[in-house]
Design a protein around this motif. Structure first.
Motif, PDB file in Angstrom:
ATOM      1  N   VAL A   5       0.839  -1.193   0.000  1.00 48.68           N
ATOM      2  CA  VAL A   5       0.000   0.000   0.000  1.00 48.68           C
ATOM      3  C   VAL A   5       0.876   1.245   0.000  1.00 48.68           C
ATOM      4  O   VAL A   5       0.623   2.191  -0.735  1.00 48.68           O
ATOM      5  CB  VAL A   5      -0.958   0.009   1.215  1.00 48.68           C
TER       6      VAL A   5
ATOM      7  N   ALA B  28       0.896   4.295  -3.151  1.00 40.73           N
ATOM      8  CA  ALA B  28       0.163   5.507  -2.772  1.00 40.73           C
ATOM      9  C   ALA B  28      -0.130   6.365  -4.001  1.00 40.73           C
ATOM     10  O   ALA B  28       0.707   6.511  -4.875  1.00 40.73           O
ATOM     11  CB  ALA B  28       0.951   6.307  -1.753  1.00 40.73           C
TER      12      ALA B  28
ATOM     13  N   ARG C 275     -11.873   6.899  -9.154  1.00 40.86           N
ATOM     14  CA  ARG C 275     -12.391   5.831  -8.294  1.00 40.86           C
ATOM     15  C   ARG C 275     -12.905   4.684  -9.155  1.00 40.86           C
ATOM     16  O   ARG C 275     -13.580   4.886 -10.146  1.00 40.86           O
ATOM     17  CB  ARG C 275     -13.517   6.410  -7.450  1.00 40.86           C
TER      18      ARG C 275
ATOM     19  N   ILE D 172     -13.299   1.661  -4.987  1.00 46.12           N
ATOM     20  CA  ILE D 172     -11.946   1.770  -4.451  1.00 46.12           C
ATOM     21  C   ILE D 172     -11.258   2.970  -5.111  1.00 46.12           C
ATOM     22  O   ILE D 172     -11.056   2.970  -6.322  1.00 46.12           O
ATOM     23  CB  ILE D 172     -11.104   0.511  -4.746  1.00 46.12           C
ATOM     24  N   PRO D 173     -10.893   3.986  -4.331  1.00 45.17           N
ATOM     25  CA  PRO D 173     -10.119   5.095  -4.914  1.00 45.17           C
ATOM     26  C   PRO D 173      -8.711   4.612  -5.289  1.00 45.17           C
ATOM     27  O   PRO D 173      -8.165   3.724  -4.642  1.00 45.17           O
ATOM     28  CB  PRO D 173     -10.046   6.121  -3.777  1.00 45.17           C
TER      29      PRO D 173
ATOM     30  N   GLY E 111      -4.936   4.019  -5.370  1.00 37.64           N
ATOM     31  CA  GLY E 111      -3.938   4.086  -4.311  1.00 37.64           C
ATOM     32  C   GLY E 111      -4.481   3.809  -2.930  1.00 37.64           C
ATOM     33  O   GLY E 111      -3.793   4.030  -1.945  1.00 37.64           O
ATOM     34  N   SER E 112      -5.718   3.298  -2.850  1.00 41.83           N
ATOM     35  CA  SER E 112      -6.346   3.068  -1.550  1.00 41.83           C
ATOM     36  C   SER E 112      -6.719   1.607  -1.357  1.00 41.83           C
ATOM     37  O   SER E 112      -6.856   0.851  -2.303  1.00 41.83           O
ATOM     38  CB  SER E 112      -7.615   3.912  -1.412  1.00 41.83           C
ATOM     39  N   ARG E 113      -6.934   1.287  -0.089  1.00 38.95           N
ATOM     40  CA  ARG E 113      -7.385  -0.047   0.306  1.00 38.95           C
ATOM     41  C   ARG E 113      -8.742   0.119   0.990  1.00 38.95           C
ATOM     42  O   ARG E 113      -8.933   1.036   1.777  1.00 38.95           O
ATOM     43  CB  ARG E 113      -6.377  -0.624   1.293  1.00 38.95           C
ATOM     44  N   VAL E 114      -9.677  -0.778   0.673  1.00 37.78           N
ATOM     45  CA  VAL E 114     -11.005  -0.732   1.296  1.00 37.78           C
ATOM     46  C   VAL E 114     -11.376  -2.114   1.817  1.00 37.78           C
ATOM     47  O   VAL E 114     -10.926  -3.132   1.294  1.00 37.78           O
ATOM     48  CB  VAL E 114     -12.103  -0.247   0.323  1.00 37.78           C
TER      49      VAL E 114
ATOM     50  N   GLN F  20     -10.208  -7.497   1.591  1.00 36.45           N
ATOM     51  CA  GLN F  20      -9.747  -6.143   1.309  1.00 36.45           C
ATOM     52  C   GLN F  20      -9.436  -6.029  -0.163  1.00 36.45           C
ATOM     53  O   GLN F  20      -8.944  -6.975  -0.788  1.00 36.45           O
ATOM     54  CB  GLN F  20      -8.497  -5.803   2.123  1.00 36.45           C
TER      55      GLN F  20
ATOM     56  N   LEU G 144      -7.504  -3.450  -3.053  1.00 35.11           N
ATOM     57  CA  LEU G 144      -6.512  -2.398  -3.235  1.00 35.11           C
ATOM     58  C   LEU G 144      -6.423  -2.076  -4.720  1.00 35.11           C
ATOM     59  O   LEU G 144      -6.261  -2.972  -5.546  1.00 35.11           O
ATOM     60  CB  LEU G 144      -5.145  -2.876  -2.729  1.00 35.11           C
TER      61      LEU G 144
ATOM     62  N   LYS H  79      -1.942   2.934  -7.621  1.00 38.50           N
ATOM     63  CA  LYS H  79      -1.900   4.337  -8.013  1.00 38.50           C
ATOM     64  C   LYS H  79      -1.867   4.529  -9.522  1.00 38.50           C
ATOM     65  O   LYS H  79      -2.263   5.562 -10.017  1.00 38.50           O
ATOM     66  CB  LYS H  79      -0.700   5.037  -7.380  1.00 38.50           C
TER      67      LYS H  79
END
Length: 178
Positions: free
Chosen positions: A49, A53, A61, A87-88, A90-93, A110, A112, A115
């Motif tokens: 992650v 970034a 998104r 999921i945006p 560079g992000s993890r949800v 999760q 991911l 970027k």
């Protein structure tokens, strides 16, 4: 003797390792143990992650929907309800899967989205030490694929099997899950 001659030729290397600035340039930082301190462990997913970034102006998104398969609920495999998530870059949800016809059964994974907007990683949420290795699955796609919408078979080791997933940058471009 001048100040420049007193500095060890290894000083730049030591400074680089201490500042960890070189970690992003392909160096692999080991676990560090300081006298009187605790040992620092890097979770494989956490380090990924950090490396992924999102920069300014990153991909938009990502919107996804998964379903039509089975998931592991406790110790039993069962069908899960279709689920949507975004999921945006560079992000993890966290993504919750709910057992079909039984709202009491849920399991977690999760997601991911890197970027660069070309790699999507899905991992089960599991108990264990922070340095444990987790089997995950990755989907690769180009921006054009995600703009038009894509549909793929969706299997996440030890969590989801025989499912389908669709992802796109806009909801109207999501494909139908069969």
């Amino acid at each position: 003797m001048s100040f420049a001659r007193k500095i060890s030729p290894f000083a730049p290397l030591v400074a680089c390792l201490l500042l960890s600035a070189c970690a992003g340039g392909g160096w692999s930082m080991p676990s560090l143990s300081w006298p009187g301190g605790t040992q620092q462990q890097f979770h494989p997913l956490d380090s990924e992650v950090a490396a992924l970034a999102a920069p300014t102006g990153a991909a938009p998104r990502l919107i996804c929907r998964a379903g039509r398969g089975t998931a592991l609920f406790g110790k039993a495999w069962a069908p899960f309800e279709e689920t949507g998530f975004s999921i945006p870059a560079g992000s993890r949800v966290n993504i919750t899967l709910t057992r079909e016809n039984n709202r009491r059964g849920v399991t977690q994974m999760q997601g991911l989205f890197d970027k660069e907007g070309q790699k999507i990683i899905f991992c089960p949420v599991v108990e264990g030490p922070p340095d444990a290795r987790i089997a995950c699955t990755s989907l690769y796609a180009l921006d054009d694929d995600l703009a038009a919408g894509l549909k793929r078979t969706f299997d996440v080791p030890e969590l989801v099997r025989g499912a389908s997933i669709t992802c796109a940058f806009s909801e109207q471009n999501l494909k139908k899950l069969d």
